[in-house]
Design a protein around this motif. Structure first.
Motif, PDB file in Angstrom:
ATOM      1  N   VAL A   1      -2.629  33.588 -41.899  1.00  0.00           N
ATOM      2  CA  VAL A   1      -2.188  32.517 -41.002  1.00  0.00           C
ATOM      3  C   VAL A   1      -3.111  32.463 -39.771  1.00  0.00           C
ATOM      4  CG1 VAL A   1      -0.278  31.624 -39.607  1.00  0.00           C
ATOM      5  CG2 VAL A   1       0.203  32.746 -41.790  1.00  0.00           C
ATOM      6  N   ALA A   2      -3.421  33.617 -39.225  1.00  0.00           N
ATOM      7  CA  ALA A   2      -4.264  33.667 -38.025  1.00  0.00           C
ATOM      8  C   ALA A   2      -5.627  33.037 -38.273  1.00  0.00           C
ATOM      9  CB  ALA A   2      -4.425  35.109 -37.560  1.00  0.00           C
ATOM     10  N   GLU A   3      -6.176  33.240 -39.473  1.00  0.00           N
ATOM     11  CA  GLU A   3      -7.514  32.713 -39.772  1.00  0.00           C
ATOM     12  C   GLU A   3      -7.438  31.381 -40.520  1.00  0.00           C
ATOM     13  OE1 GLU A   3     -10.242  34.095 -38.557  1.00  0.00           O
ATOM     14  OE2 GLU A   3      -9.045  35.723 -37.690  1.00  0.00           O
ATOM     15  N   ASN A   4      -6.224  30.935 -40.821  1.00  0.00           N
ATOM     16  CA  ASN A   4      -6.052  29.767 -41.692  1.00  0.00           C
ATOM     17  C   ASN A   4      -6.949  29.933 -42.929  1.00  0.00           C
ATOM     18  OD1 ASN A   4      -5.131  27.403 -42.710  1.00  0.00           O
ATOM     19  ND2 ASN A   4      -6.201  26.071 -41.257  1.00  0.00           N
ATOM     20  N   ALA A   5      -6.701  31.042 -43.620  1.00  0.00           N
ATOM     21  CA  ALA A   5      -7.589  31.456 -44.704  1.00  0.00           C
ATOM     22  C   ALA A   5      -7.675  30.416 -45.812  1.00  0.00           C
ATOM     23  CB  ALA A   5      -7.090  32.784 -45.274  1.00  0.00           C
ATOM     24  N   GLY A   6      -8.830  30.316 -46.392  1.00  0.00           N
ATOM     25  CA  GLY A   6      -9.042  29.368 -47.491  1.00  0.00           C
ATOM     26  C   GLY A   6      -9.106  30.133 -48.790  1.00  0.00           C
ATOM     27  N   GLY A   7     -10.263  30.129 -49.431  1.00  0.00           N
ATOM     28  CA  GLY A   7     -10.403  30.888 -50.662  1.00  0.00           C
ATOM     29  C   GLY A   7     -10.766  29.992 -51.815  1.00  0.00           C
ATOM     30  N   GLY A   8     -10.568  30.543 -52.993  1.00  0.00           N
ATOM     31  CA  GLY A   8     -11.118  29.917 -54.188  1.00  0.00           C
ATOM     32  C   GLY A   8     -10.324  28.751 -54.750  1.00  0.00           C
ATOM     33  N   LYS A   9      -9.114  28.519 -54.256  1.00  0.00           N
ATOM     34  CA  LYS A   9      -8.316  27.472 -54.887  1.00  0.00           C
ATOM     35  C   LYS A   9      -8.044  26.321 -53.943  1.00  0.00           C
ATOM     36  CE  LYS A   9      -6.110  30.360 -58.313  1.00  0.00           C
ATOM     37  NZ  LYS A   9      -4.865  30.772 -58.962  1.00  0.00           N
ATOM     38  N   ALA A  10      -8.880  26.207 -52.896  1.00  0.00           N
ATOM     39  CA  ALA A  10      -8.552  25.287 -51.816  1.00  0.00           C
ATOM     40  C   ALA A  10      -8.652  23.812 -52.196  1.00  0.00           C
ATOM     41  CB  ALA A  10      -9.405  25.588 -50.597  1.00  0.00           C
ATOM     42  N   ILE A  11      -9.546  23.437 -53.123  1.00  0.00           N
ATOM     43  CA  ILE A  11      -9.653  21.999 -53.373  1.00  0.00           C
ATOM     44  C   ILE A  11      -8.366  21.436 -53.928  1.00  0.00           C
ATOM     45  CG2 ILE A  11     -11.745  20.641 -53.737  1.00  0.00           C
ATOM     46  CD1 ILE A  11     -12.146  22.181 -56.298  1.00  0.00           C
ATOM     47  N   LYS A  12      -7.707  22.164 -54.783  1.00  0.00           N
ATOM     48  CA  LYS A  12      -6.456  21.640 -55.314  1.00  0.00           C
ATOM     49  C   LYS A  12      -5.292  21.954 -54.377  1.00  0.00           C
ATOM     50  CE  LYS A  12      -3.508  21.504 -59.394  1.00  0.00           C
ATOM     51  NZ  LYS A  12      -3.437  21.768 -60.820  1.00  0.00           N
ATOM     52  N   TYR A  13      -5.286  23.194 -53.881  1.00  0.00           N
ATOM     53  CA  TYR A  13      -4.098  23.644 -53.167  1.00  0.00           C
ATOM     54  C   TYR A  13      -4.243  23.651 -51.655  1.00  0.00           C
ATOM     55  CZ  TYR A  13      -2.297  24.889 -57.726  1.00  0.00           C
ATOM     56  OH  TYR A  13      -1.841  24.832 -59.009  1.00  0.00           O
ATOM     57  N   GLY A  14      -5.433  23.342 -51.149  1.00  0.00           N
ATOM     58  CA  GLY A  14      -5.609  23.370 -49.709  1.00  0.00           C
ATOM     59  C   GLY A  14      -5.664  24.791 -49.179  1.00  0.00           C
ATOM     60  N   VAL A  15      -5.658  24.915 -47.848  1.00  0.00           N
ATOM     61  CA  VAL A  15      -5.772  26.237 -47.249  1.00  0.00           C
ATOM     62  C   VAL A  15      -4.406  26.667 -46.725  1.00  0.00           C
ATOM     63  CG1 VAL A  15      -8.209  25.915 -46.738  1.00  0.00           C
ATOM     64  CG2 VAL A  15      -6.501  25.275 -45.032  1.00  0.00           C
ATOM     65  N   THR A  16      -4.379  27.885 -46.168  1.00  0.00           N
ATOM     66  CA  THR A  16      -3.107  28.504 -45.778  1.00  0.00           C
ATOM     67  C   THR A  16      -2.195  27.560 -44.986  1.00  0.00           C
ATOM     68  OG1 THR A  16      -4.212  30.629 -45.759  1.00  0.00           O
ATOM     69  CG2 THR A  16      -2.116  30.494 -44.576  1.00  0.00           C
ATOM     70  N   GLY A  17      -2.774  26.867 -44.011  1.00  0.00           N
ATOM     71  CA  GLY A  17      -1.973  26.057 -43.097  1.00  0.00           C
ATOM     72  C   GLY A  17      -1.053  25.062 -43.789  1.00  0.00           C
ATOM     73  N   ARG A  18      -1.483  24.564 -44.937  1.00  0.00           N
ATOM     74  CA  ARG A  18      -0.691  23.586 -45.667  1.00  0.00           C
ATOM     75  C   ARG A  18       0.673  24.139 -46.080  1.00  0.00           C
ATOM     76  NH1 ARG A  18      -3.731  20.665 -50.568  1.00  0.00           N
ATOM     77  NH2 ARG A  18      -1.980  20.277 -51.961  1.00  0.00           N
TER      78      ARG A  18
END
Lengths: 340, 265, 475
Positions: C154-171
């Motif tokens: 949450v602090a870094e609003n982490a992304g990662g490998g599945k972000a295009i479909k699922y977005g990043v943590t903040g979502r």
């Protein structure tokens, strides 16, 4: 009456009996005693020195069936299988066991199919069932995660291959006597369509992994291919063989014959040192029956520590040089003391 | 060159976790895959086909689900598949399995080579390869690590044994069980997958392979599992932390004492 | 500015012990404190020892600690698992290191609202392990999910490998309970799908890198668990051909993959060589790894066929398909081992995290080639092509001395960031600024933008107590 004997398939290489045969005699001796029948070794080869044959008796065989012929000098599955089938037909043993070696694991299935016999692979425990006298064969299954006990209620003989090094060799008793029988083979037994052209020794294998008392195995925690020299050096200092996890074999850091685990070899040394190996189930399957397990790994939560009798949490590359140095000092000290 | 490759579908164990409490494998939801050691046989077969032409028939005994394994093998480059599936085959040990597969291979007809993985990672017996050779009376090389030479009549192979390699020559047809060293399996391609989806894979029952009912399934199996139990895997021995020179020295000294105590050095 | 802070005294430590108990305070034990002095940034210059480590159990204890810290003027650096890549959890001014490791409970799985309430110290993957059997999953997917904590995500609003479909943590963050820098315990948001009541403080707090407050409860949105997945490994002759396919996949295919990962030639060739991978890559100049997940095998199969056909029609050399654990693992290994493969070249690396609009990736890779030539350092470039988020990694030329490396690295980074900015990009997509990148902020943000952030920080943390020295300097 000495029908329905217990048999072990003895192995020789260049006329020298292989240690696994004595391990088998040790196991089979107690089976034969429980059943109150004779224990016989079946030995195939060519020009085997008499004292080697005699050694099988010293190590517990009541009889040795000695079958010598040029064709049988080295292992070839077809004549070995034909001879063993003929012997089984003639003498009717109730139990036949062999080492779970490249030889045992090849010829026993070949024979078992022809004799419609029950065969269990790579057993670690053998026993006799009370009352029925059936052979109870226990082996690790599903990657060593469970042990399964298997028996052959009706078919005979009952056959099993036994994990090398899973029992000590039978003690030598030069007071023992026994009979050496040289059966006459019928025609056609000694034909092999497969020709052995050569044997290429692999020096990098060093001491055979499965026969070694000490196995030093490296995994990804070793860092890179060049660092494997520390694993090799530690193995050398401890007089052991070099093992490896699948991951590093896949990476080409060391060759496949060193791989321990589900798709590699199964080992049962007195001491297994897992260096930088996390302990994936496939690896554990290949080494968990080792007597003593030492693990060195960076990750304190690595699965391997659950199996270890002694664990060090730290970077293998920092620890190994110190360990090797200190072990060398110990060895030097022992030598000095021996000289005194 | 006509090549027959018997394969087995096994549970995937690379992803399996241990139950912390019981020390047993958590098998729920575990995927099924081609026995990893069979992939080496498949790769060798495909390379021989690429070299000599011909076809590869892959067969598997198992439930309907094993069709996935057959199609994956076809996607990699095998040409045809056969699924041997019937409730009557259930409960087979290595004897009944070897018998069943060898009956199926007889039905397939003429061939030059049978290639098998050295063993399956679930049963871990390594008995079915030699077993098929025994039933079909084929020249056999187990633990095959390299094909050194091959023509239409004979094959020279290296066989991995304790302390080295044997160099063997076998006439064709023959059966090889292969180890990992022999090849690096390829990945299936999109075109391969598409082809595999379309191929009609027949399912054979006991009658199709002319099997003696007494020789298949549990009935045909000489061995019986009496019981299974869980070995104590957890030893949880001493664990020292070694992060700097001082703690490394201390840990190494303690390790050496430990090894001396157990008379290992 | 560090002079503004006071030193940690025995008196303060005693008070901390009163709050959290003696076994939850580490003080005067350098060896144990060392674990809290760094994150996953390898270079030693980004590490700094704390003066004292505290491990509170709840919001109340954190509140008391914050009040104490304001009273004594001691900086507080919050820390989750320490798997970050920007120095965000490093106590650069010493002081109190506040670890949330004991706050590791999953408080609630609300199946009716598809929400979970968790504490910040829960390992991210643990959440998925727990809800898997209910057919649910949490879609935040940082690469370090087996070790990182949700609080850090949450602090870094982490992304990662599945972000295009699922977005990043903040979502997926719907609500937060947090302790403010001045010690108040406040809740924002909640289990509400819609909420425009006042400022969207939740999303101000997400990605604030622990400078605006400490999360103590996190409300997460859950999704139905996809049950099938497959990956395509696609080889292309060059970067342009590979990148041109990406928008086509997303539009023509009408399929949103879960991941489109990119590797440039040096990345995948090094990794393949390191892994002894035998996929024939000699002809290839770029590689995409495309993952699809979905309801069932048939659906996933038809989707990967569509995407695979698109790739072939647009110049792919070969499309490999992985649809079981073994093969999926095999191709992801290539992507995951790029950094490790280059560690063989040199352990000294700077893992970057730039983002550019997807269509500018080829220009970025071309510009990067010039920097590589100019400074004679390898910079393998790989990452999340579907998001335009590339982990260009500057690797020390093994022939360089350390002095030379330290001398050129800032120059290389400056040029790389300038190139990024020219292409409409920015310097961090998912790792954060932390202490590592704050000196480069001016390349992508102007003084006005920075000042808005400074004013927010000042308003919430007047004494600049909470995680100082991160993202930007106060003056």
């Amino acid at each position: 009456m000495e029908l329905n004997e217990v048999w072990v398939l003895a192995e020789q290489k260049n006329g020298i009996i292989q240690t696994v045969s004595y391990e088998l005699l040790n196991r089979a001796r107690s089976l034969a005693d429980k059943l109150n029948v004779s224990l016989a070794a079946v030995l195939m080869g060519y020009d085997i020195p008499a004292d080697e044959v005699q050694e099988l008796i010293y190590r517990g065989a009541d009889k040795v069936y000695l079958i010598e012929h040029e064709v049988l000098k080295d292992f070839l599955v077809e004549p070995y299988s034909s001879v063993l089938c003929y012997m089984i037909d003639t003498y009717n043993p109730q139990i036949v066991i062999a080492g779970a070696t490249s030889t045992g694991r090849t010829v026993l299935p070949h024979v078992a199919m022809r004799k419609r016999a029950g065969l269990t692979a790579d057993c670690t425990i053998l026993d006799i069932e009370e009352g029925t006298g059936n052979l109870l064969q226990t082996r690790p299954a599903i990657g060593g995660n469970i042990l399964a006990t298997i028996k052959t209620p009706e078919a005979r003989p009952q056959m099993a291959t036994v994990r090398p090094h899973s029992m000590k060799p039978a003690p030598r008793d030069t007071g023992r006597t026994g009979e050496i029988i040289k059966p006459v083979l019928p025609d056609g037994c000694l034909v092999s369509r497969v020709k052995k052209l050569d044997f290429i020794e692999d020096e990098s294998q060093g001491i055979s992994l499965q026969q070694a008392d000490v196995v030093v195995a490296g995994g990804r925690g070793v860092g890179k291919a060049e660092n494997f020299k520390y694993i090799e050096e530690l193995a050398k200092v401890l007089g052991g063989a070099v093992g490896a996890s699948r991951d590093v074999v896949d990476r080409g850091w060391i060759t496949y014959p060193h791989q321990v685990g589900l798709s590699g070899k199964t080992v049962t040394p007195k001491l297994y040192m897992a260096i930088g190996i996390s302990g994936a189930i496939q690896h554990i399957a290949g080494m968990q029956t080792s007597e003593t397990i030492v693990a060195i790994n960076k990750d304190p939560d690595a699965q391997i520590f659950k199996l270890a009798d002694f664990g060090i949490v730290g970077d293998a590359m920092d620890i190994l040089p110190v360990l090797i140095e200190k072990l060398k000092q110990c060895a030097a000290q022992r030598e000095q003391e021996a000289v005194k | 060159m006509r090549i027959v490759i018997p394969i087995k579908q096994v549970p995937e164990t690379g992803n399996v976790k241990m139950d912390e409490k019981t020390g047993t494998m958590i098998r729920e939801g575990v995927e099924s895959i081609i026995n990893p050691l069979d992939l080496y046989a498949i790769e060798v077969g495909i390379r021989l086909k690429e070299q000599f032409g011909g076809e590869i028939i892959v067969l598997s005994m198992g439930p309907q689900k094993a069709m996935e394994a057959i199609r994956e093998a076809i996607a990699m480059g095998c040409d045809q598949g056969v699924l041997i599936s019937d409730r009557k085959f259930g409960g087979a040990d290595t004897w009944a399995t070897s018998y069943t597969l060898s009956q199926a291979i007889k039905r397939i007809g003429e061939f030059d080579l049978v290639l098998c993985g050295e063993r399956a990672t679930d049963g871990d017996t390594g008995q079915v390869g030699p077993g098929i050779a025994s039933f079909l009376d084929l020249p056999l090389s187990t633990f095959t690590s390299e094909i050194v030479y091959i023509d239409e009549h004979r094959i020279q192979v290296k066989r991995l044994v304790e302390g080295g390699y044997e160099l063997l020559e076998l006439p064709l047809p023959c059966l090889l069980t292969v180890v990992k060293e022999i090849s690096d399996p390829r990945l299936p391609t999109l075109r391969g997958k598409q082809r595999a989806k379309k191929i009609d894979v027949p399912v054979w029952g006991p009658d199709d392979i002319d099997a003696n009912p007494g020789n298949i399934g549990l009935k045909g199996s000489p061995t019986r599992v009496v019981k299974t139990f869980h070995p104590q895997v957890s030893r949880n021995g001493k664990k020292l932390v070694a992060r700097d020179a001082e703690s490394i020295n201390k840990a190494v000294d303690e390790l050496i004492e430990f090894l001396k105590d157990r008379q290992l050095i | 500015m560090s002079v503004r802070y006071n030193a940690v005294t025995q008196e303060l430590v005693d008070k901390l012990i009163d709050i959290v108990g003696s076994k939850n305070v580490i003080w005067d034990d350098q060896e144990r404190m060392e674990n809290y002095a760094h994150d996953e940034v390898a270079e030693k210059e980004y590490a700094h020892m704390p003066d004292v480590v505290v491990k509170p159990a709840d919001a109340k204890e954190i509140s008391q600690i914050m009040k104490l810290a304001n009273e004594y003027m001691i900086p507080v650096t919050p820390r989750a698992a320490g798997s970050g890549l920007s120095g965000g959890a490093v106590p650069v001014y010493g002081g109190i290191l506040l670890s949330v490791e004991r706050m590791n409970r999953i408080l609630e799985i609300d199946k009716e609202n598809l929400m979970a309430v968790v504490e910040p110290g829960v390992v991210t993957n643990e959440i998925n392990n727990v809800i898997k059997d209910d057919g649910l999953f949490y879609a935040g997917y940082p690469m370090s999910l087996e070790t990182c904590f949700i609080g850090g995500n949450v602090a870094e609003n982490a992304g990662g490998g599945k972000a295009i479909k699922y977005g990043v943590t903040g979502r997926y963050i719907y609500g937060l309970e947090m302790v403010m820098p001045t010690g108040e315990i406040v809740e924002f948001g909640g289990k509400r799908v819609k909420d425009v009541t006042g400022y969207d403080i939740v999303h101000l707090m997400v990605g604030a890198e622990g400078t605006l407050g400490i999360y103590t409860k996190i409300v997460l949105k859950l999704l139905p668990l996809p049950t099938a997945a497959a990956d395509l490994l696609v080889l292309f002759k060059d970067v342009d051909t590979a990148i041109n396919v990406v928008p086509k996949v997303m539009t023509n295919g009408r399929i949103i993959p879960t991941a489109i990962e990119f590797m440039d030639e040096s990345s995948f060739k090094a990794s393949c060589q390191y892994l002894n991978e035998t996929i024939p890559v000699a002809e290839a100049g770029a590689m995409l790894l495309i993952e699809i997940d979905g309801e069932n095998k048939e659906l996933v199969e038809s989707e990967y066929e569509t995407i695979g056909e698109l790739c072939i029609a647009n110049g792919a050399i070969e499309v490999y398909v992985a649809d079981n654990y073994t093969t999926i693992e095999r191709i992801w290994k290539i992507r995951r081992n790029v950094a490790e493969a280059f560690k063989v070249v040199s352990p000294h690396q700077s893992l970057e995290d730039i983002v550019v609009p997807i269509s500018n990736i080829p220009d970025f890779v071309r510009g990067l080639a010039e920097i590589i030539d100019k400074y004679d350092v390898p910079i393998p470039c790989y990452g999340h092509a579907g998001d335009g988020n590339l982990h260009a990694t500057v690797v020390k030329n093994p022939d360089f001395t350390m002095e030379r490396w330290h001398e050129i690295l800032p120059k290389v980074l400056t040029e790389m960031y300038e190139l990024t900015a020219q292409l409409g990009g920015t310097i961090s997509g998912e790792h954060g600024i932390g202490s590592k990148r704050k000196h480069y902020m001016r390349l992508v943000m102007n003084e006005d933008q920075l000042n808005v952030m400074r004013r927010i920080k000042k308003a919430l943390d007047p004494n600049n107590i909470l995680n100082p020295g991160k993202i930007f300097d106060m003056e």
